[in-house]
Design a protein around this motif. Structure first.
Motif, PDB file in Angstrom:
ATOM      1  N   LYS A   1      45.120  -2.270  65.013  1.00 54.80           N
ATOM      2  CA  LYS A   1      45.620  -0.918  64.106  1.00 54.80           C
ATOM      3  C   LYS A   1      45.101  -0.069  64.062  1.00 54.80           C
ATOM      4  CE  LYS A   1      46.724  -5.390  61.177  1.00 54.80           C
ATOM      5  NZ  LYS A   1      46.970  -5.752  62.188  1.00 54.80           N
ATOM      6  N   VAL A   2      44.609   0.187  64.529  1.00 55.90           N
ATOM      7  CA  VAL A   2      44.533   1.971  64.307  1.00 55.90           C
ATOM      8  C   VAL A   2      44.600   2.705  65.918  1.00 55.90           C
ATOM      9  CG1 VAL A   2      41.692   1.346  63.990  1.00 55.90           C
ATOM     10  CG2 VAL A   2      42.498   1.164  66.059  1.00 55.90           C
ATOM     11  N   TYR A   3      44.619   3.967  66.068  1.00 51.73           N
ATOM     12  CA  TYR A   3      45.179   4.552  67.069  1.00 51.73           C
ATOM     13  C   TYR A   3      44.111   5.306  68.365  1.00 51.73           C
ATOM     14  CZ  TYR A   3      48.095   6.864  63.745  1.00 51.73           C
ATOM     15  OH  TYR A   3      49.306   7.446  62.261  1.00 51.73           O
TER      16      TYR A   3
ATOM     17  N   ASP B   1      41.608   1.752  72.304  1.00 57.99           N
ATOM     18  CA  ASP B   1      41.587   1.007  73.191  1.00 57.99           C
ATOM     19  C   ASP B   1      39.477   1.370  73.174  1.00 57.99           C
ATOM     20  OD1 ASP B   1      43.522   0.348  75.017  1.00 57.99           O
ATOM     21  OD2 ASP B   1      43.957   2.710  75.521  1.00 57.99           O
ATOM     22  N   GLU B   2      39.343   2.366  72.275  1.00 60.33           N
ATOM     23  CA  GLU B   2      37.577   2.974  72.288  1.00 60.33           C
ATOM     24  C   GLU B   2      37.395   2.221  71.323  1.00 60.33           C
ATOM     25  OE1 GLU B   2      35.603   6.831  70.852  1.00 60.33           O
ATOM     26  OE2 GLU B   2      37.097   6.672  70.787  1.00 60.33           O
ATOM     27  N   MET B   3      37.928   1.616  70.225  1.00 59.22           N
ATOM     28  CA  MET B   3      36.816   0.614  69.304  1.00 59.22           C
ATOM     29  C   MET B   3      37.137  -1.310  70.760  1.00 59.22           C
ATOM     30  SD  MET B   3      38.862  -1.770  65.796  1.00 59.22           S
ATOM     31  CE  MET B   3      38.192  -0.283  64.440  1.00 59.22           C
ATOM     32  N   ARG B   4      37.761  -1.240  71.311  1.00 58.78           N
ATOM     33  CA  ARG B   4      37.810  -2.407  71.982  1.00 58.78           C
ATOM     34  C   ARG B   4      37.053  -2.426  72.745  1.00 58.78           C
ATOM     35  NH1 ARG B   4      44.445  -4.146  73.940  1.00 58.78           N
ATOM     36  NH2 ARG B   4      44.839  -4.978  71.745  1.00 58.78           N
TER      37      ARG B   4
ATOM     38  N   LYS C   1      33.325   9.686  64.016  1.00 59.74           N
ATOM     39  CA  LYS C   1      34.136  10.637  64.192  1.00 59.74           C
ATOM     40  C   LYS C   1      36.158   9.730  64.007  1.00 59.74           C
ATOM     41  CE  LYS C   1      34.794   9.237  68.357  1.00 59.74           C
ATOM     42  NZ  LYS C   1      36.338   9.500  69.359  1.00 59.74           N
ATOM     43  N   GLU C   2      35.841   8.106  64.031  1.00 62.66           N
ATOM     44  CA  GLU C   2      37.308   8.308  64.039  1.00 62.66           C
ATOM     45  C   GLU C   2      37.881   7.900  62.463  1.00 62.66           C
ATOM     46  OE1 GLU C   2      39.276   7.804  66.259  1.00 62.66           O
ATOM     47  OE2 GLU C   2      38.263   8.342  67.805  1.00 62.66           O
ATOM     48  N   ALA C   3      37.133   7.826  61.711  1.00 65.50           N
ATOM     49  CA  ALA C   3      37.237   7.494  59.884  1.00 65.50           C
ATOM     50  C   ALA C   3      38.524   8.244  59.644  1.00 65.50           C
ATOM     51  CB  ALA C   3      36.189   8.083  58.993  1.00 65.50           C
ATOM     52  N   SER C   4      38.901   9.102  59.944  1.00 63.55           N
ATOM     53  CA  SER C   4      40.467   9.968  59.005  1.00 63.55           C
ATOM     54  C   SER C   4      41.260   9.506  60.137  1.00 63.55           C
ATOM     55  CB  SER C   4      40.347  11.707  59.486  1.00 63.55           C
ATOM     56  OG  SER C   4      40.161  11.687  60.772  1.00 63.55           O
TER      57      SER C   4
ATOM     58  N   ILE D   1      45.937   2.568  60.110  1.00 64.19           N
ATOM     59  CA  ILE D   1      45.809   1.975  58.886  1.00 64.19           C
ATOM     60  C   ILE D   1      47.430   1.498  58.072  1.00 64.19           C
ATOM     61  CG2 ILE D   1      44.733   0.093  57.745  1.00 64.19           C
ATOM     62  CD1 ILE D   1      42.532   0.465  58.828  1.00 64.19           C
ATOM     63  N   PHE D   2      46.875   2.747  56.948  1.00 62.29           N
ATOM     64  CA  PHE D   2      48.046   2.872  56.145  1.00 62.29           C
ATOM     65  C   PHE D   2      49.349   2.559  56.941  1.00 62.29           C
ATOM     66  CE2 PHE D   2      45.085   3.676  53.011  1.00 62.29           C
ATOM     67  CZ  PHE D   2      45.116   2.137  52.086  1.00 62.29           C
TER      68      PHE D   2
END
Length: 380
Positions: free
Chosen positions: A171-173, A176-179, A202-205, A211-212
Motif C-alpha cells: 500500500k505504499v509507493y 520495494d524499499e519497505m520490503r 523519509k517516507e512519511a508523506s 495509503i489513502f
C-alpha cells in the motif's frame, strides 16, 4: 458347563468391545447455508453508503514514537474522497441505491485515526544476534446505520483492520524499499530501531498519500469489509476440510455396509460443493438425500459400544448435520469427534452458527424481504 459357557460369552463380549478397529480418513469439503448474526428490519430494501474522512488523521510512527501527523482535511485528499468506490461496500443482502427516503438504510463508514508503525523482534536462532523490523498499519472504522427517512439510528458497529508486513508494503509507493527494510538482519536492536526511524521519517508523506489512495480511492478496504459484512448477510459458505471415516476391514459385512453409506455421504457432499461453487446455489434434492444417512448413523450409534466404531460414525454424522444446517445437533458432537480446530476453523463456530440460524428463523417475519429472496436463490 453352563457356567463355563456363560463365562466364555462374557469374555468374548469384553474382547469384542475392546477390540481395536482400524479406520482411515478421506478429506472432503462441501457447502452450507450461513445465516446472519443480525438481519436488518423489514423496513429496509435498499442501502446507501458514504465514507466519512472529515476528522481522520494519518499518524506515522516508528517503534511507537510519533514522526508525523497529517489531517485528511487537506485539499490534496478531496479527489480521493470524492472518487472512492463506495459501491463495493455492501450492506447485508440489501440492494444498492443512490436514493434517500423510505425503505433506504444509510450506512456511514467513518475512518478513525490511521496508525502506521513498526516493531522490532529477535530473529533466527536463540544464540544469534539478529534483529528484524515488522511493519503494520491499523485502520479503525466506525459504522452507523440510520433510517434514511426518519434519521433514526438503527445500529452502530466497529471494524478494526490491520495490515502487516507485505500487506502493508503493497500500500505504499516505496514498497520495494519497505520490503527490503523488513527482510534485513540487523546485529543490534538499536540499529534496527534507527533504520526503521530513518525510513519512516523519509517516507512519511509518501506513505500517507499512498495509503489513502489505496484504501479509499482504490477501495482496498473492501476485502476486510466483505468478511465483516457476512454477519449481516445470508449466504452459502464452504465447510472447510471435512474428514469422512471408512473402515479398513472390508470383509466384515457390517463395516462394508458402513463404508457404502459413507461413500454415498462423501459423493453427496462433493456434488453439493460442485453445484454451489459453479452455479452459486445449494440443491435441496441433495440435502434431502443426506437425511436418511443421518438417520442411519444415529441408529447405528445406539447399537455399538466399540469406541473406534463410535468415533467414526459420529464424525460422519457430524458431517451430515453440518451440510444440512442442523447446527444444534452438530454442536452436541463437537467434543466427541476429536478434530483439531486448527484443521477446520468452522468447528469451534458450530454452536454460534446454530444460534444465528435459530435467531433468523425466529425473527425472519420481521426481517427485510431481501433475506428471504436471497435464501430462495441459494437454496433450490
Amino acid at each position: 458347563m453352563k457356567k463355563r459357557l456363560t463365562l466364555l460369552l462374557v469374555t468374548f463380549a469384553i474382547g469384542a468391545f475392546a477390540q481395536k478397529v482400524k479406520t482411515y480418513s478421506e478429506s472432503a469439503s462441501s457447502y452450507f447455508i450461513k445465516y446472519p448474526e443480525y438481519a436488518f428490519s423489514y423496513k429496509f430494501l435498499e442501502y446507501k453508503t458514504q465514507i466519512d474522512i472529515s476528522n481522520t488523521k494519518m499518524i506515522v510512527k516508528s517503534d511507537g514514537k510519533p514522526i508525523s501527523e497529517t489531517s485528511i482535511n487537506e485539499n490534496n485528499f478531496t479527489k480521493i474522497r470524492n472518487d472512492s468506490k463506495e459501491s463495493y461496500l455492501r450492506i447485508g443482502n440489501l440492494e444498492k441505491t443512490t436514493k434517500s427516503g423510505s425503505g433506504v438504510l444509510d450506512a456511514t463508514i467513518k475512518i478513525g485515526d490511521l496508525i502506521a508503525d513498526s516493531k522490532m523482534y529477535k530473529s533466527g536462532t536463540a544464540w544469534e544476534n539478529k534483529y528484524r523490523i515488522s511493519v503494520f498499519l491499523e485502520v479503525p472504522l466506525h459504522i452507523t446505520f440510520k433510517d434514511s427517512f426518519s434519521g433514526e439510528l438503527v445500529k452502530e458497529d466497529t471494524l478494526n483492520i490491520k495490515y502487516e508486513n507485505l500487506n502493508f508494503s503493497d500500500k505504499v509507493y516505496a514498497k520495494d524499499e519497505m520490503r527490503k527494510l523488513k527482510e534485513t538482519d540487523f546485529p543490534t536492536l538499536s540499529e534496527a530501531q534507527e533504520a526503521s526511524k530513518a525510513y519512516f521519517t523519509k517516507e512519511a508523506s509518501n506513505i500517507t498519500m499512498a495509503i489513502f489512495d489505496a484504501l479509499i480511492g482504490q477501495n482496498q478496504i473492501a476485502g476486510s469489509w466483505n468478511a465483516f459484512n457476512e454477519k449481516y448477510s445470508i449466504t452459502h459458505d464452504n465447510t472447510g476440510t471435512l474428514f469422512v471415516e471408512f473402515f479398513k476391514d472390508k470383509k466384515n459385512e457390517k463395516f462394508a455396509e458402513y463404508n457404502t453409506k459413507t461413500e454415498q455421504l462423501k459423493q453427496l457432499a462433493k456434488d453439493i460443493a460442485s453445484i454451489a461453487y459453479k452455479d452459486k446455489y445449494i440443491p435441496k434434492e441433495k440435502l434431502t438425500q443426506i437425511q436418511p444417512l443421518s438417520d442411519y448413523y444415529e441408529n447405528e450409534i445406539k447399537l455399538t459400544t466399540n469406541e473406534d466404531v463410535l468415533l467414526a460414525l459420529k464424525r460422519n454424522l457430524f458431517i451430515s448435520y453440518f451440510i444440512t444446517d442442523e447446527f444444534e445437533k452438530a454442536a452436541l458432537l463437537v467434543n466427541d469427534i476429536k478434530i483439531n480446530p486448527r484443521l477446520n476453523s468452522n468447528i469451534p463456530l458450530i454452536k454460534k452458527l446454530g444460534e444465528d440460524k435459530a435467531s433468523f428463523e425466529k425473527e425472519k417475519a420481521h426481517s427485510s424481504a431481501t433475506y428471504t429472496s436471497k435464501l430462495s436463490y441459494i437454496l433450490k
